[in-house]
Design an enzyme around this catalytic site. Structure first.
Site, PDB file in Angstrom:
ATOM      1  N   HIS A 163      10.673  21.269   1.423  1.00 49.20           N
ATOM      2  CA  HIS A 163      11.164  20.461   2.545  1.00 49.20           C
ATOM      3  C   HIS A 163      10.022  20.017   3.460  1.00 49.20           C
ATOM      4  CE1 HIS A 163      15.141  22.146   1.456  1.00 49.20           C
ATOM      5  NE2 HIS A 163      14.453  23.256   1.296  1.00 49.20           N
ATOM      6  N   SER A 284     -10.738  -1.010   8.589  1.00 44.74           N
ATOM      7  CA  SER A 284      -9.821  -1.907   9.271  1.00 44.74           C
ATOM      8  C   SER A 284     -10.636  -3.047   9.872  1.00 44.74           C
ATOM      9  CB  SER A 284      -9.093  -1.143  10.375  1.00 44.74           C
ATOM     10  OG  SER A 284      -8.680  -2.028  11.395  1.00 44.74           O
ATOM     11  N   GLU A 297      -2.409   4.200  -1.779  1.00 46.38           N
ATOM     12  CA  GLU A 297      -1.308   3.413  -1.209  1.00 46.38           C
ATOM     13  C   GLU A 297      -0.903   2.288  -2.161  1.00 46.38           C
ATOM     14  OE1 GLU A 297      -1.583   3.382   3.563  1.00 46.38           O
ATOM     15  OE2 GLU A 297      -3.398   2.712   2.577  1.00 46.38           O
TER      16      GLU A 297
END
Ligand code: ARG
Length: 474
Positions: A163, A284, A297
């Protein structure tokens, strides 16, 4: 050289009274993507021609001419000098036309006892067999990388989660070997899928077989297929093997995506369990400090397109009556893109996994945060005669005690542990709590204790790694 083609370019032109519009030509043509099958198309044609010559359907001199012509065409294609023509619709007609240009009537005889329907089915199978072999090789390289990093980290403690809450201590090596297991199953699936790819449809012709005395076993042997397919109608319409491949690829990419998700989480500042080499990350354009895990990703994102191709192919087939329908031409782009996505992803991941930089101190600190050895304490009380449910209750109290004291279980002294467990309230003696009991609360004690096949004990992790190397010859 006798070239009897009519002025209209199409192979079936005599039947038609009006030309196609440019748009319809583009709509129906496949040459701009199926030219990728050229090498396999030539391979299939050469085997077919050899069989025809052996069966006496074409002359030995025709076979010789076809072989010479095809070898020139292959070099033209490899050198980028082959002119692909939209007017000639697909890879098959482009190559056949060029062959006829080069060798005349022998080229026109090649299509005896064959149709583009069984030809294209053969080409895709040859292509996919080749790619599946490549993918199996790449899977092994990735598994090897996982094993190598696992061995290096066979005793690196990290929190095991359920979890996404800290559950029990595991080793990073054990965690990585879980992925090695997934990719080994993918390897099995690819291997299994290859069996059903490796059947020869050639000889089915358009759908019903051919009147020529062909020898399908011989063609199968020449192309190293296990056997010819058994039913001509099924042969030209079956794309199960492509769907199976996309299904196996979807499961494979699902595994890649799960690993990606973990790499992304582990690399975030909140976890800081690992770092990835700069060459797999980007910055970035606005935030100078950023280093983003772009490769995982993207792999997570690309998993979606592979699932999409599986759905696309299933949907492509669902409404088709027997036998071949032009719908089938739509099988190629999804298949090619699935192959490319899987091949690129596996290649990059093998290198990236090898480059994972482990921040072992942070992993250890995180393991100490979540009472990860609470189950060990309960197990130890059971070994001292307490039923598991009572032990569970006592340890739950101890955890609450630690919560109020803001400390970990392993930090408690014998006296504190007695106070925390409150065993007398449950009808047991405090004597059960001694120095030995405190010792099971350490992370190393917890890892060592799980010493069985499939357990996280560092020795078991090394043994599992060695067994995987042995199984896969790595
Ligand atoms: N380009 C076609 C395909 O990819 C080849 C088979 C065409 N057959 C036909 N009868 N039109 O499926």
């Amino acid at each position: 050289m006798s070239n009897q083609w009519s002025k209209k370019q199409e192979a079936w032109s005599a039947r038609f009274n009006e030309p196609m519009s440019e748009l319809v030509k583009r709509y129906t043509a496949s040459v701009f993507f199926d030219k990728r099958l050229a090498e396999f198309d030539i391979q299939g044609s050469l085997a077919h021609a050899t069989m025809l010559a052996e069966a006496g359907v074409i002359a030995a001199s025709d076979l010789q001419a076809i072989q010479n012509g095809m070898s020139q065409i292959l070099s033209e294609i490899k050198a980028g000098q082959f002119t692909w023509q939209l007017d000639l619709e697909d890879v098959h007609l482009n190559i056949e036309r060029r062959l006829t240009e080069l060798v005349g009537d022998a080229g026109k005889r090649l299509h005896t006892g064959r149709s583009r329907n069984d030809q294209v089915a053969t080409d895709i199978r040859l292509f996919l067999r080749h790619e599946v072999d490549r993918i199996q090789g790449l899977l092994k390289v990735l598994i090897k990388a996982l094993i190598t990093v696992a061995e290096r980290n066979h005793d690196t403690v990290m929190p095991g989660f359920t979890h996404l809450q800290v559950a029990q201590p595991v080793t990073f090596g054990h965690h990585l070997l879980a992925y090695a297991e997934m990719f080994e199953r993918d390897l099995e699936r690819m291997h299994d899928c290859r069996k059903r790819i490796n059947r020869l449809p050639l000889g089915a012709a358009a759908l019903a077989g051919t009147t020529f005395p062909i020898n399908r076993n011989r063609t199968a042997e020449l192309l190293e297929f296990d056997a010819p397919t058994r039913n001509s109608l099924d042969s030209v319409s079956d794309r199960d093997f492509a769907i199976e491949f996309c299904s196996a690829s979807s499961i494979l990419m699902m595994h890649v995506s799960r690993l990606s998700e973990e790499l992304i989480i582990w690399m975030s500042q909140r976890y800081a369990f690992i770092d990835l080499p700069d060459r797999f990350c980007t910055g970035s354009s606005i935030m100078p400090q950023k280093k983003n895990p772009d490769v995982p990703e993207l792999a997570r994102g690309k998993t979606g397109r592979v699932y999409g191709h599986l759905m696309g192919l299933l949907t492509l087939m669902k409404g088709q009556p027997l036998a071949y329908n032009k719908d089938n031409q739509e099988d190629k782009e999804p298949l090619f893109d699935t192959v490319d996505t899987v091949v690129d992803t596996l290649t990059i991941f093998a290198e990236m996994v090898e480059g994972i930089q482990v921040k072992a101190d942070n992993m250890r600190a995180a393991t100490l945060e979540g009472y990860a050895t609470a189950t060990d304490l309960a197990d130890a009380l059971v070994k001292r005669g307490m039923p598991f449910r009572d032990a569970h209750e006592a340890v739950a109290r101890a955890v609450r005690y630690c919560d109020t004291q803001q400390c970990g279980l392993e930090a408690l002294t014998v006296a504190q542990l007695q106070e925390a467990l409150k065993l007398t309230e449950l009808g047991y003696s405090d004597d059960l709590v001694n120095q030995e009991l405190c010792a099971v609360l350490t992370l190393e004690g917890s890892l060592q204790a799980r010493n069985h096949i499939g357990g996280t004990n560092p020795g078991q992790v090394m043994a599992a790694a060695a067994a995987a190397r042995q199984r896969l010859g790595l």
